[in-house]
Design a protein around this motif. Sequence first.
Motif, PDB file in Angstrom:
ATOM      1  N   LEU A  42      57.140  36.400  36.863  1.00 18.51           N
ATOM      2  CA  LEU A  42      56.727  36.512  38.487  1.00 18.51           C
ATOM      3  C   LEU A  42      55.383  37.213  38.467  1.00 18.51           C
ATOM      4  O   LEU A  42      54.466  36.547  39.128  1.00 18.51           O
ATOM      5  N   VAL A  43      55.406  38.577  38.344  1.00 14.96           N
ATOM      6  CA  VAL A  43      54.459  39.237  38.658  1.00 14.96           C
ATOM      7  C   VAL A  43      53.406  39.230  37.495  1.00 14.96           C
ATOM      8  O   VAL A  43      53.801  39.564  36.268  1.00 14.96           O
ATOM      9  N   GLN A  44      52.271  38.906  37.773  1.00 15.54           N
ATOM     10  CA  GLN A  44      51.350  38.623  36.626  1.00 15.54           C
ATOM     11  C   GLN A  44      50.112  39.751  36.538  1.00 15.54           C
ATOM     12  O   GLN A  44      49.646  40.250  37.544  1.00 15.54           O
ATOM     13  N   THR A  45      49.619  40.068  35.515  1.00 13.82           N
ATOM     14  CA  THR A  45      48.307  40.860  35.170  1.00 13.82           C
ATOM     15  C   THR A  45      47.615  40.096  34.166  1.00 13.82           C
ATOM     16  O   THR A  45      48.100  39.039  33.346  1.00 13.82           O
ATOM     17  N   SER A  46      46.180  40.225  33.879  1.00 12.29           N
ATOM     18  CA  SER A  46      45.368  39.634  33.220  1.00 12.29           C
ATOM     19  C   SER A  46      45.857  39.986  31.598  1.00 12.29           C
ATOM     20  O   SER A  46      45.319  39.175  30.834  1.00 12.29           O
ATOM     21  N   MET A  58      52.427  46.176  39.023  1.00  5.06           N
ATOM     22  CA  MET A  58      52.658  45.982  40.520  1.00  5.06           C
ATOM     23  C   MET A  58      51.019  45.569  41.139  1.00  5.06           C
ATOM     24  O   MET A  58      51.254  44.574  41.903  1.00  5.06           O
ATOM     25  N   ARG A  59      50.081  46.322  40.932  1.00  2.00           N
ATOM     26  CA  ARG A  59      48.856  46.033  41.586  1.00  2.00           C
ATOM     27  C   ARG A  59      47.655  45.973  40.581  1.00  2.00           C
ATOM     28  O   ARG A  59      47.842  46.693  39.530  1.00  2.00           O
ATOM     29  N   GLN A  60      46.903  45.064  40.807  1.00  2.83           N
ATOM     30  CA  GLN A  60      45.631  45.166  40.204  1.00  2.83           C
ATOM     31  C   GLN A  60      44.402  44.791  40.774  1.00  2.83           C
ATOM     32  O   GLN A  60      44.262  44.326  41.966  1.00  2.83           O
ATOM     33  N   GLN A  61      43.367  45.037  40.207  1.00  3.83           N
ATOM     34  CA  GLN A  61      41.904  44.943  40.906  1.00  3.83           C
ATOM     35  C   GLN A  61      41.336  43.605  40.587  1.00  3.83           C
ATOM     36  O   GLN A  61      41.424  43.088  39.521  1.00  3.83           O
ATOM     37  N   ILE A  62      40.824  42.848  41.751  1.00  7.97           N
ATOM     38  CA  ILE A  62      40.237  41.423  41.522  1.00  7.97           C
ATOM     39  C   ILE A  62      38.697  41.776  41.860  1.00  7.97           C
ATOM     40  O   ILE A  62      38.422  42.272  43.065  1.00  7.97           O
ATOM     41  N   GLN A  63      37.924  41.509  41.138  1.00  8.43           N
ATOM     42  CA  GLN A  63      36.325  41.185  41.313  1.00  8.43           C
ATOM     43  C   GLN A  63      35.926  40.239  42.136  1.00  8.43           C
ATOM     44  O   GLN A  63      35.858  39.090  41.495  1.00  8.43           O
ATOM     45  N   PHE A  64      35.170  40.316  43.245  1.00  8.40           N
ATOM     46  CA  PHE A  64      34.670  39.138  43.837  1.00  8.40           C
ATOM     47  C   PHE A  64      32.920  39.116  43.685  1.00  8.40           C
ATOM     48  O   PHE A  64      32.446  40.194  43.163  1.00  8.40           O
ATOM     49  N   LYS A  65      32.383  38.221  44.034  1.00 10.76           N
ATOM     50  CA  LYS A  65      30.966  38.157  44.214  1.00 10.76           C
ATOM     51  C   LYS A  65      30.207  39.363  44.574  1.00 10.76           C
ATOM     52  O   LYS A  65      30.516  40.078  45.870  1.00 10.76           O
ATOM     53  N   GLY A  66      29.285  39.901  43.916  1.00 11.90           N
ATOM     54  CA  GLY A  66      28.697  41.126  44.389  1.00 11.90           C
ATOM     55  C   GLY A  66      29.427  42.259  43.667  1.00 11.90           C
ATOM     56  O   GLY A  66      30.192  42.215  42.341  1.00 11.90           O
ATOM     57  N   LYS A  67      29.648  43.267  44.304  1.00 13.49           N
ATOM     58  CA  LYS A  67      30.542  44.414  43.818  1.00 13.49           C
ATOM     59  C   LYS A  67      31.648  44.487  44.462  1.00 13.49           C
ATOM     60  O   LYS A  67      32.129  45.733  44.486  1.00 13.49           O
ATOM     61  N   SER A  68      31.917  43.782  45.240  1.00 12.43           N
ATOM     62  CA  SER A  68      33.170  43.826  46.034  1.00 12.43           C
ATOM     63  C   SER A  68      34.593  43.742  45.434  1.00 12.43           C
ATOM     64  O   SER A  68      34.562  42.569  44.239  1.00 12.43           O
TER      65      SER A  68
END
Length: 559
Positions: free
Chosen positions: A508-512, A518-528
């Motif tokens: 159920l809980v996924q990581t790369s 539990m938690r992971q960082q997702i990179q969006f467009k730009g530096k967000s």
Amino acid sequence: MSNKQPISIQVFDKVEVEGTPVPYCILEARDENSTIARALVDASALSDDRRCLRALIDGGLPTAYSRIKIRLLLDAASTTASASSTKVATRCGWHGNEYVLPHKTIGPANTKWVHKAVFSARTSLAAGGRLDQELCNFIEKRVKRSDYLLFATLLAFTSPILDLIGEREGCAFYPVGNSSTGKTTLLLMANALTQPLSSRRLRQFDFTPTGWEELCFEHNDNILCLDEISSLTEQQRKDLPKLVYTLANGMGKRRSKAASIAAEFPELSWRTLGFISGEQPVDTLPGRQQSSGQDARFIGINIPLREAGGIFGSPESFPPQKSEKYVRRLEKLCKTYNGDHFERWLHFLATDRHGITDRAKKLCDMYTNELAGDNADNLARRRARKFAVVAAVGHLLSESQIFRWSRDRPVRAIRRVFKASNELLKAGQPQHERAAQYARTLVSKIAVSHRFEGISHPGSKKPKNPLGILMKRSGRRVIAVLGNKVAEAFDEPNTKELESVLSMVTGLVQTSDNRSSMRQQIQFKGKSRASYLVLDQKTLLRLAASNLKAMKAFAKQEA
């Protein structure tokens, strides 16, 4: 065979029978070539030709012989009786260095112990048959991805080790969960691995207190499998803690001296493990006392929901349709299994009993310390010890090569099952049921809310003020819940407890990197960047499958 064919009877006296000081004799009826019948009778029965004839017929003597013929043969044999070194066991299990089974004794070549059942022709007829190892071949293939299947297999082989390591307290393991999850199938498998073809039906809860003692006694140094506590009456449910205490304590009621001498009322003792299934959570059972010795004697093990794979516990690898197929296959193999894995295990233990005892004790101590941790109290260590013994058996089974699995596979499974059991002990309801409720809450919010936005891929523009995002990741659809919105998304203020429950659902809980976190960082467009709780969409929908309206609405929105 007719009366005209000559036979002889030989009497062996001074035979010791376990649990009684009464002297016994063995009668052997022989023809010209071999022994055709054996009977065990107490010494006083030698003067009773009727009893002797019945005993010999039960031992395989053809019914053609008359009482008069038997009387004459007994009179002749009694004058030349020989002292016997044979000892007769009234229960299976260890007797010194020998493990006694109903149809054979495993141990040194000069073994003296035999089970009383060998004096019955019915035992010899039930003990044979074609060797059928398909059940264990199936187990070897499927335990790679099923902790529950592996745990039940190890548990079936655990009871014989209790005597070696001096473990006096037994316990009952209680796989609990909804129907159609494979709980009963686990019991059928454990029972099939240790019992003959004639004993494949699971026992039901239908006995008196004395009957319960006799049942435990019959399963000495073995596993006792009982199906569905739902069959208990209300009074029996209230008495369940007492029954489990009796099983774990290993002793029946103390009887008067006169009664215990009589063969009909012996004092019974045993070492056994129980394996009992049910749908009612442990903490809701009548008479249940939390934080007491019951926690170490009646140990709940939560079985995942059918939607989460049931006993195969991995919805990614075993979707419900495939799990049901494997369950049916497993049940079929349990009916026909006639293998020798349990006997090979007993040979392994008996061949080097002293050396294995030392190793088993060290392994049990090591795994107890690992599972319990440094600050565990006595009760927590007792619970951990029960799982540590099973882990030690897994280590030794790998060493014996009776089963072909990797050396570390059993202990990895035990760690996870132990963790799940502890979580179940802390929670008021089974963890996968709670996970399903959380899943339904989240799916409902996705279906009716506009605060979950779809993005095409990681690196897209960050959505504004969402609860989460819907996206594809490594070819799989996932639902990423914004870290600071987790409590709102699941309607659960205790996020630590929530995440603990969700982490128990395989896949159920996924990581790369495919490891649960539990938690992971997702990179969006730009530096967000933002922190998210990432869940596999397919697994989440399976958990929430009972909420069909929410699923349909969600599917419509996705379309």
